[in-house]
Design a protein around this motif. Structure first.
Motif, PDB file in Angstrom:
ATOM      1  N   GLU A  81       7.115  -3.400  -2.152  1.00  0.00           N
ATOM      2  CA  GLU A  81       5.592  -3.120  -1.985  1.00  0.00           C
ATOM      3  C   GLU A  81       5.181  -3.964  -1.070  1.00  0.00           C
ATOM      4  O   GLU A  81       5.186  -5.076  -1.046  1.00  0.00           O
ATOM      5  N   VAL A  82       4.262  -3.238  -0.148  1.00  0.00           N
ATOM      6  CA  VAL A  82       3.396  -4.016   0.932  1.00  0.00           C
ATOM      7  C   VAL A  82       1.847  -3.293   0.842  1.00  0.00           C
ATOM      8  O   VAL A  82       1.599  -2.103   0.939  1.00  0.00           O
ATOM      9  N   SER A  83       1.213  -4.396   0.556  1.00  0.00           N
ATOM     10  CA  SER A  83      -0.417  -4.012   0.570  1.00  0.00           C
ATOM     11  C   SER A  83      -1.192  -4.228   1.794  1.00  0.00           C
ATOM     12  O   SER A  83      -2.267  -3.909   1.980  1.00  0.00           O
ATOM     13  N   ARG A  84      -0.481  -5.099   2.684  1.00  0.00           N
ATOM     14  CA  ARG A  84      -0.786  -5.198   4.198  1.00  0.00           C
ATOM     15  C   ARG A  84       0.116  -5.333   4.964  1.00  0.00           C
ATOM     16  O   ARG A  84       1.090  -5.778   4.787  1.00  0.00           O
ATOM     17  N   PHE A  85      -0.290  -5.432   6.318  1.00  0.00           N
ATOM     18  CA  PHE A  85       0.706  -5.493   7.290  1.00  0.00           C
ATOM     19  C   PHE A  85       0.853  -7.022   7.355  1.00  0.00           C
ATOM     20  O   PHE A  85       0.226  -7.829   7.334  1.00  0.00           O
ATOM     21  N   GLU A  87       2.958 -10.951   7.000  1.00  0.00           N
ATOM     22  CA  GLU A  87       3.146 -11.448   5.973  1.00  0.00           C
ATOM     23  C   GLU A  87       4.907 -11.307   5.528  1.00  0.00           C
ATOM     24  O   GLU A  87       5.183 -11.594   4.311  1.00  0.00           O
ATOM     25  N   TRP A  88       5.643 -11.091   6.533  1.00  0.00           N
ATOM     26  CA  TRP A  88       7.078 -10.744   6.063  1.00  0.00           C
ATOM     27  C   TRP A  88       7.687 -12.003   5.603  1.00  0.00           C
ATOM     28  O   TRP A  88       8.688 -12.000   4.940  1.00  0.00           O
ATOM     29  N   ARG A  91       7.187 -12.506   2.059  1.00  0.00           N
ATOM     30  CA  ARG A  91       7.953 -11.822   1.217  1.00  0.00           C
ATOM     31  C   ARG A  91       9.289 -11.887   1.190  1.00  0.00           C
ATOM     32  O   ARG A  91      10.011 -12.023  -0.040  1.00  0.00           O
ATOM     33  N   PHE A 139       5.165   1.119  10.173  1.00  0.00           N
ATOM     34  CA  PHE A 139       5.793  -0.215  10.480  1.00  0.00           C
ATOM     35  C   PHE A 139       6.532  -0.526  11.467  1.00  0.00           C
ATOM     36  O   PHE A 139       7.110  -1.552  11.860  1.00  0.00           O
TER      37      PHE A 139
END
Length: 334
Positions: A81-85, A87-88, A91, A139
């Motif tokens: 799940e990704v809510s924004r670009f 911040e890897w 995660r 992405f």
């Protein structure tokens, strides 16, 4: 015995990418038993985890999965799940156990596959280094920046390279499923599954689905101002001299500064912006094709059609038939 496929369930993974694959394979097994009764090589799919079960997946749902044991023929890594670009790092900080295990699977020669941005998980584990790969189109730029040693095929729906298969966006789990079904049962069963599930088995490109409005836009000061100026004049003929006058610089300076910030020319960006506007109008308006073409700054339908096909992989007419939303044909962007 047929092949065993293990879907790796981990915290935050996308449920559709887990269950769609199991359901498609279930359908294939049923169909194959009727179409090819002499065969006994059913595909076996099980949900596995490296954690205590149940596992909280995306949306807060809980999934019961088995502890991974034995040696499956293929391990599938769904996307997360990704809510924004961005911040890897945050995660992946929570997926250390999975990353370590994926490296181990790869060393053991187990085939791997990913769905959607599960490719980021494989790349973070280091198993895509030097390989060709696909990922979800929004992405692609982040993937290229983070993993420059991976050859990303930005338009591809599915890429297999050396025992590792990666796919495009969320629904490409269907393409992966069809790929596995074709490999195990052949074209006839895969075709039958596609007919029953209403799956278009011929997708090879994501280009027609790209919507640049959903991707973070360039924030560089000069090119950002140029883009806004060009956007307000989409229907007008491109005039580099007028653009330079607007910003009180020479045409050469415009081209140099713009390329430094974006890697392209203003005209190249304008052509992409015009195509995006045309896609919107084809989807959400009842405009005749000639009016759409004029609205985005072209006079010649043939020239526009060539540019549109180059960017989307489809003619404007085919795009309109495929993507126009019924019931909102009168809507126009303000």
């Amino acid at each position: 015995m047929g092949k065993e496929v293990a879907v790796l369930v981990y915290p935050g993974c996308m449920g559709m990418e887990v269950f769609a694959l199991t359901d498609l394979v279930l359908m294939a097994n049923h169909l194959a038993s009727h179409m090819q009764p002499a065969r006994v090589d059913a595909l076996r799919v099980r949900l596995v985890t490296l954690r205590a079960s149940p596992v909280a997946i995306a949306g807060g749902l809980s999934v019961v999965a088995q502890r991974l044991r034995g040696r499956p023929d293929l391990i599938v890594v769904p996307g997360l799940e990704v809510s924004r670009f961005g911040e890897w790092d945050e995660r992946f900080a929570h997926l250390g156990e999975e990353l370590k295990a994926i490296r181990r699977f790869h060393r053991q020669g187990i085939a791997l596959a990913s769905v959607c941005i599960g490719s980021f998980v494989l790349a973070e584990a280091g198993v895509l280094q030097g390989r060709r790969a696909a990922t979800a189109w929004p992405f692609v730029n982040e993937f290229q920046d983070r993993y420059p040693d991976v050859q990303i095929e930005k338009d591809a729906v599915l890429v297999s390279d050396g025992g590792v298969t990666t796919t495009g966006a969320v629904s490409s789990v269907m393409d992966l499923g069809q790929h596995l079904i074709r490999e195990n049962f052949g074209v006839a069963v895969a075709r039958a599954v596609g007919k029953l599930a209403l799956i278009d088995g011929g997708r090879v490109s994501q280009r027609a689905y790209v919507d640049n409005a959903l991707i973070p836009q360039n924030r560089a000061p000069f090119s950002g101002q140029v883009n806004r100026w060009l956007t307000s004049r989409l229907s007008e003929a491109y005039n580099l001299g007028a653009l330079a006058d607007e910003f009180h610089v020479t045409s050469r300076t415009v081209l140099r500064r713009y390329r430094q910030e974006t890697g392209m020319t203003p005209l190249q960006w304008l052509q992409k912006a015009r195509i995006e506007r045309a896609k919107y109008l084809l989807e959400l308006s009842a405009m005749p094709m000639a009016e759409v073409v004029a609205t985005v700054g072209y006079q010649d339908l043939a020239t526009f059609s060539r540019l549109f096909a180059r960017e989307t992989g489809q003619t404007p007419g085919h795009y309109k038939r495929r993507f126009q939303m019924k019931g909102v044909a009168g809507l126009r962007r303000g």
